[in-house]
Write an enzyme that holds these catalytic residues in place. Structure first.
Site, PDB file in Angstrom:
ATOM      1  N   LEU A 109       0.847  -1.182   0.000  1.00  0.00           N
ATOM      2  CA  LEU A 109       0.000   0.000   0.000  1.00  0.00           C
ATOM      3  C   LEU A 109       0.887   1.238   0.000  1.00  0.00           C
ATOM      4  O   LEU A 109       1.943   1.245   0.637  1.00  0.00           O
ATOM      5  CB  LEU A 109      -0.902   0.030   1.241  1.00  0.00           C
ATOM      6  CG  LEU A 109      -2.125  -0.891   1.255  1.00  0.00           C
ATOM      7  CD1 LEU A 109      -2.755  -0.898   2.646  1.00  0.00           C
ATOM      8  CD2 LEU A 109      -3.156  -0.464   0.223  1.00  0.00           C
ATOM      9  N   ASP A 110       0.453   2.287  -0.685  1.00  0.00           N
ATOM     10  CA  ASP A 110       1.185   3.550  -0.652  1.00  0.00           C
ATOM     11  C   ASP A 110       1.238   4.077   0.776  1.00  0.00           C
ATOM     12  O   ASP A 110       0.351   3.784   1.591  1.00  0.00           O
ATOM     13  CB  ASP A 110       0.497   4.590  -1.543  1.00  0.00           C
ATOM     14  CG  ASP A 110       0.531   4.215  -3.011  1.00  0.00           C
ATOM     15  OD1 ASP A 110       1.421   3.443  -3.398  1.00  0.00           O
ATOM     16  OD2 ASP A 110      -0.331   4.703  -3.765  1.00  0.00           O
ATOM     17  N   PRO A 111       2.251   4.892   1.099  1.00  0.00           N
ATOM     18  CA  PRO A 111       2.311   5.480   2.445  1.00  0.00           C
ATOM     19  C   PRO A 111       1.034   6.222   2.833  1.00  0.00           C
ATOM     20  O   PRO A 111       0.604   6.158   3.982  1.00  0.00           O
ATOM     21  CB  PRO A 111       3.510   6.431   2.356  1.00  0.00           C
ATOM     22  CG  PRO A 111       4.397   5.798   1.334  1.00  0.00           C
ATOM     23  CD  PRO A 111       3.465   5.200   0.314  1.00  0.00           C
ATOM     24  N   LEU A 112       0.411   6.919   1.872  1.00  0.00           N
ATOM     25  CA  LEU A 112      -0.816   7.651   2.178  1.00  0.00           C
ATOM     26  C   LEU A 112      -1.951   6.726   2.586  1.00  0.00           C
ATOM     27  O   LEU A 112      -2.798   7.082   3.411  1.00  0.00           O
ATOM     28  CB  LEU A 112      -1.244   8.457   0.939  1.00  0.00           C
ATOM     29  CG  LEU A 112      -2.610   9.164   1.002  1.00  0.00           C
ATOM     30  CD1 LEU A 112      -2.533  10.355   1.944  1.00  0.00           C
ATOM     31  CD2 LEU A 112      -3.054   9.612  -0.383  1.00  0.00           C
ATOM     32  N   ALA A 113      -1.974   5.514   2.033  1.00  0.00           N
ATOM     33  CA  ALA A 113      -3.107   4.608   2.218  1.00  0.00           C
ATOM     34  C   ALA A 113      -3.062   3.909   3.569  1.00  0.00           C
ATOM     35  O   ALA A 113      -2.010   3.703   4.158  1.00  0.00           O
ATOM     36  CB  ALA A 113      -3.128   3.573   1.097  1.00  0.00           C
TER      37      ALA A 113
END
Length: 381
Positions: free
Chosen positions: A82-86
């Protein structure tokens, strides 16, 4: 009561990844914690986690480093980053269960996402830099609903340049970060959006999201323009983007714009096939509405049979239950027992306790609280 197990434990579970952290950093933390547990330690390797050498590694650097002692490293992998934002479901495998991770790369995934209208970023999300700001005064709930229609079903999708896909041996994001032009257009890929629904629409006065502060430099902007041209060339070759849903009567509103007002947001939920970029879906919704949009919040609510607490998917009567009929991967997902995720703070608290443990402390024979929770949620293989 935790089930009886014979160490070292091999199994699959899912944690609720917090936003802001990388998936790899969390696995490194789990590496430290699991090496301290009798559940995962080879009984023939000795109690390395009780030694001052192990505690020095954790206390001094808070990061796992491969040691020299036998059995001090636990095999851990994840089934789709998962992306860091997610935030949301991150499937984790321990030991020989890592051989089963491929099934989670190909499985159905569910997400919820919030898009901020009126601004495009280079990464298609709030962690990127502003590419352009566009008028949004014409955007309504109905406009969003209409834009979703063209993004359901089997579609062709062009991944963002800030993605881990490889081109000529390099990640796409490596080209972007180095300021290098792409050698050729990013190829479109077929994906399936089996469900796409608008959950909420809010005006600018009803939320606190804002555009990223950073914007592209002139050099970066030129690179982005070149990349967009490559995409446009690819579109001319036959790849279609969602049709703009605003009609001719709306064009004057778009031209005049209302950039002095705060931008609206929309929240969507979706069920998508492997390889789908949610950031691109939100970006394409903005394009379809005759403006722009980027992701400000993204949550994976399900991956295969693992789901966030409170979001358990409905179990359908899959057609694959018929005798002699093969089932698709998505059908198999629904036929398997569902498992809730474990909150990351369960492991974070255990890591804090491990940090404070004295070198001469006697290890407990009873399962720690985090070990009991893990055993209740882990699918042992």
């Amino acid at each position: 009561m935790p089930r009886a197990v014979k160490p070292p434990l091999n199994g699959l579970f899912a944690l609720n990844k917090p936003s802001g952290a990388t998936a790899m950093s969390l696995l490194n933390e789990l590496q430290i914690l699991f090496a301290s547990s009798k559940l995962f330690r080879d009984p023939n390797s000795g109690d390395y986690a009780a030694t001052s050498s192990f505690k020095g590694k954790y206390r001094g650097k808070k990061k796992w480093q491969k040691g020299k002692q036998k059995g001090d490293r636990i095999k851990i992998g994840q089934g789709g980053t998962l992306d860091p934002l997610a935030d949301g479901v991150l499937v984790v495998a321990v030991g020989s269960a890592t051989k089963h991770l491929s099934q989670f790369l190909e499985c159905t995934k569910d997400y919820t996402s919030i898009g901020l209208v009126g601004c495009a970023t280079d990464s298609y999300d709030a962690k990127g830099k502003r590419v352009k700001e566009t008028p949004f005064g014409h955007v309504t709930r109905q406009t969003v609903e209409q834009a979703l229609v063209g993004l359901r079903g089997d579609i062709l999708q062009i991944p963002p340049i800030y993605s881990a896909l490889r081109m000529d041996g390099k990640h796409l994001y490596d080209y972007a970060r180095a300021g290098e032009p792409l050698p050729r257009p990013i190829p479109a890929r077929p994906v399936t959006v089996s469900e796409l629904e608008l959950l909420d629409f809010r005006l600018g006065s009803e939320h606190d999201y804002v555009n990223p502060e950073a914007s592209l430099s002139e050099i970066e902007r030129k690179l982005m323009q070149d990349s967009e041209k490559l995409v446009a060339d690819n579109l001319e070759a036959g790849v279609k983007v969602p049709a703009t849903v605003v009609n001719a009567a709306d064009q004057s509103d778009i031209a005049s714009g209302t950039s002095d007002a705060k931008q609206p947001i929309f929240e969507i939920k979706m069920s998508v096939s492997s390889g789908t970029y949610v950031r691109t879906i939100v970006h394409d919704i903005g394009v379809a509405m005759g403006t722009s949009a980027h992701v400000v919040k993204l949550t994976r609510t399900r991956q295969g049979r693992f789901y966030l607490a409170g979001t358990q998917p409905k179990l359908s009567v899959a057609s694959g239950t018929s005798k002699g009929k093969e089932t698709s991967q998505s059908e198999n997902d629904e036929l398997l027992p569902s498992e809730e995720t474990i909150e990351w703070n369960v492991f974070a608290s255990a890591l804090d306790d491990l940090k404070e443990r004295k070198d001469d402390a006697e290890p407990s024979e009873a399962y720690a609280e985090w070990e009991q929770i893990l055993l209740r949620h882990m699918h042992i293989v």
